[in-house]
Every structure is written in C-alpha cells, then in structure tokens.
Design an enzyme around this catalytic site. Structure first.
Site, PDB file in Angstrom:
ATOM      1  N   SER A  43      68.162   6.810  30.051  1.00 18.03           N
ATOM      2  CA  SER A  43      67.487   6.092  30.821  1.00 18.03           C
ATOM      3  C   SER A  43      66.074   6.657  31.412  1.00 18.03           C
ATOM      4  O   SER A  43      65.097   5.873  31.484  1.00 18.03           O
ATOM      5  CB  SER A  43      68.292   5.243  31.896  1.00 18.03           C
ATOM      6  OG  SER A  43      68.726   6.121  32.813  1.00 18.03           O
ATOM      7  N   GLU A  44      66.087   7.869  31.894  1.00 17.75           N
ATOM      8  CA  GLU A  44      64.933   8.463  32.320  1.00 17.75           C
ATOM      9  C   GLU A  44      65.088  10.038  31.910  1.00 17.75           C
ATOM     10  O   GLU A  44      66.270  10.552  32.166  1.00 17.75           O
ATOM     11  CB  GLU A  44      64.779   8.250  33.875  1.00 17.75           C
ATOM     12  CG  GLU A  44      63.914   7.368  34.327  1.00 17.75           C
ATOM     13  CD  GLU A  44      64.745   6.101  34.519  1.00 17.75           C
ATOM     14  OE1 GLU A  44      64.050   5.278  34.718  1.00 17.75           O
ATOM     15  OE2 GLU A  44      65.906   6.094  34.524  1.00 17.75           O
ATOM     16  N   THR A  45      63.902  10.452  31.940  1.00 20.49           N
ATOM     17  CA  THR A  45      63.883  12.118  31.791  1.00 20.49           C
ATOM     18  C   THR A  45      62.883  12.512  32.726  1.00 20.49           C
ATOM     19  O   THR A  45      61.742  11.903  33.069  1.00 20.49           O
ATOM     20  CB  THR A  45      63.174  12.575  30.133  1.00 20.49           C
ATOM     21  OG1 THR A  45      64.242  12.084  29.487  1.00 20.49           O
ATOM     22  CG2 THR A  45      63.139  14.033  30.227  1.00 20.49           C
ATOM     23  N   HIS A  75      68.371   8.544  40.016  1.00 23.84           N
ATOM     24  CA  HIS A  75      69.364   9.351  39.376  1.00 23.84           C
ATOM     25  C   HIS A  75      68.635  10.765  38.855  1.00 23.84           C
ATOM     26  O   HIS A  75      69.131  11.611  38.854  1.00 23.84           O
ATOM     27  CB  HIS A  75      70.246   8.558  38.256  1.00 23.84           C
ATOM     28  CG  HIS A  75      69.500   8.587  36.933  1.00 23.84           C
ATOM     29  ND1 HIS A  75      68.548   7.711  36.686  1.00 23.84           N
ATOM     30  CD2 HIS A  75      69.926   9.373  36.209  1.00 23.84           C
ATOM     31  CE1 HIS A  75      68.399   7.805  35.553  1.00 23.84           C
ATOM     32  NE2 HIS A  75      68.973   8.748  34.993  1.00 23.84           N
TER      33      HIS A  75
END
Length: 269
Positions: A43-45, A75
């Site tokens: 979902s995120e990097t 997160h």
C-alpha cells in the site's frame, strides 16, 4: 539500493500493514520512485534520506502507493523509524521532514514507537447520495477528514457491520479524494480495543488498506469525543489486522505501535 519490507502496527510477522522502506543518499526522480513503489506493490513504500545536522528535521521522507505519491502515511513512517532504530541508522527520537510538516517518531521502553501527527479536522457532512449503496451499509454519521487525509469517515451501526462490509469499490471511489473509513464502537472492549475500522482507498490504488495510521488521526478525535477519553486503542479489522494506540492532544495525535522487519534485500536495478 537496500530495501526492507516491514510489517507495521503489529508485533508479529505477516500481520499489520507491510511497507517497503528504502534509505537513500538523495531522492532520485519521481518516476523512479513511483516505479519502485509499483514493483514493491504494497500500500505504501517509504523513501528517506538523511538531512544535514542542525536543521528542524533529521531525515526527509516521502511515501508512494503503487499508483501515486501521498501527503501522509502512518504505517510507512512507523516502518521507516523501525528500520532506523533497529539498524543503528538513528538513535532516539527521529524527526522527518514531509509534505505534512515535521513528524516525529519516538521509541518507547516496551519496544513500540510513537508517532506525532497532525489531528485530522472533522467536518460533519450530509450523507452523499449513493454512499450507503456503495459501502453496503447505512451510515449513522458521515464526516469529511480534511484535505491532507482526504477520506470520508463513516460510522455504521456496529462492529459486525464493519467486519461484514463488501463495498462496491468503483462506486465508492466517486465520493472522496482517497477513500472511505468505516468505523463502529467495539462490541466488547474487554477484548482490548475500543473501536474498529476498515479503510477502502480505491482512488490511490488500494482496495483495502490493512492498517492505516493516518486514518487514526481522524478516528482518535471521533471516538475520544464519544467515549470521553483521550487514550484509546483502535483495531483495524482487515484480513491482516492490527492495533493502533491513539492519544488525542488537541491539534496533534499520538499513534503508537510495534513493527517487524520480514524481508531485507537489495534492489538490483
């Protein structure tokens, strides 16, 4: 470039929300960052590089979904702080320079990390036409979470309703900038959490986010007012699940959780 995958807002692997973390000497061009985030496909990097000593922040930090850069991510910030603190990259509280201002991450004695984020401003709105049908549940309360978060916060009847949601994501995408946070009071607070949530973000390429720190800057304010306490614990009831301890401090919200590194490797291209 060394790349790590960290499960955030959990104290065990294969739960919580996975994030890619890359510590760099400097940011390459945006297209390169976006391609890496798409390859990681979480979902995120998070991408970070050290800043010169003596400034207001220690590290510059950016976050990318597989589809776009985002203004704030809890997160992946927790995951980045975890990597810095467990590898000797930084000692003590970490100050990150981001699109949402300077965000701090402070290690706790119990091994958790506490993030200091802006509290999302909540504005009650009329339930938009079609939201109930798209979500698959009748809203009790609907609030706008402001431009940085970009979600609709939707309270539904109960925990069972939250857990059973199967929304029409294409229809849901028309109703907010990022997506929808669905929430309800915990059925049994003796289980160790005060409220539940699920987060659907089709407009940034995330059908359902496993555990969303940024959403809890809105959830903390919403539930602290209703439950009459500044310190709460939220359970995000996705298939991976995770818990976020929240403490409302007016215009700032503290988000606390653990993280676990599950992959440590090298990006070869």
């Amino acid at each position: 470039m060394r790349i790590r995958i960290v499960d955030a807002f959990t104290d065990r692997p294969f739960a919580g929300n996975p994030a890619g973390v890359l510590l760099l000497d400097a940011f390459p061009d945006d297209d390169r960052l976006q391609r890496v985030a798409l390859e990681v496909n979480h979902s995120e990097t998070a991408f970070a590089h050290r800043l010169p000593a003596g400034g207001e922040a220690d590290w510059a930090l950016r976050w990318f979904t597989p589809a776009t850069e985002v203004a704030v991510c809890g997160h992946a910030t927790l995951a980045t702080a975890h990597v810095l603190l467990t590898t000797g990259g930084h000692e003590g509280p970490v100050r990150f320079a981001t699109r949402s201002g300077v965000l701090t991450a402070t290690p706790r004695e119990d091994g958790a990390i506490t993030l200091n984020f802006p509290t999302a401003p909540l504005t009650p709105v009329q339930t938009p036409a079609g939201v109930a049908e798209a979500l698959g549940a009748e809203p009790r309360t609907v609030l706008d979470t402001g431009p940085d978060i970009g979600d609709l916060l939707v309270e539904v009847a109960d925990e069972k309703t939250v857990r059973g949601l199967a929304p029409d994501l294409r229809a849901l995408a028309a109703h907010s900038e990022r997506g929808v946070i669905a929430t309800a009071r915990a059925e049994d607070p003796a289980r160790g959490y005060d409220y539940v949530s699920r987060c659907f973000f089709p407009n940034v390429g995330i059908d359902e986010d496993p555990v969303t720190g940024s959403a809890h800057t809105a959830l903390a304010s919403f539930w602290s007012e209703r439950l009459g306490r500044p310190d709460l614990t939220g359970l995000q009831a996705s298939s991976r699940s995770g818990r976020v301890r929240t403490e409302l401090r007016g215009e700032r919200t503290l988000l606390s959780g653990h993280a676990v590194t599950v992959i440590d490797g090298e990006l070869l291209v």
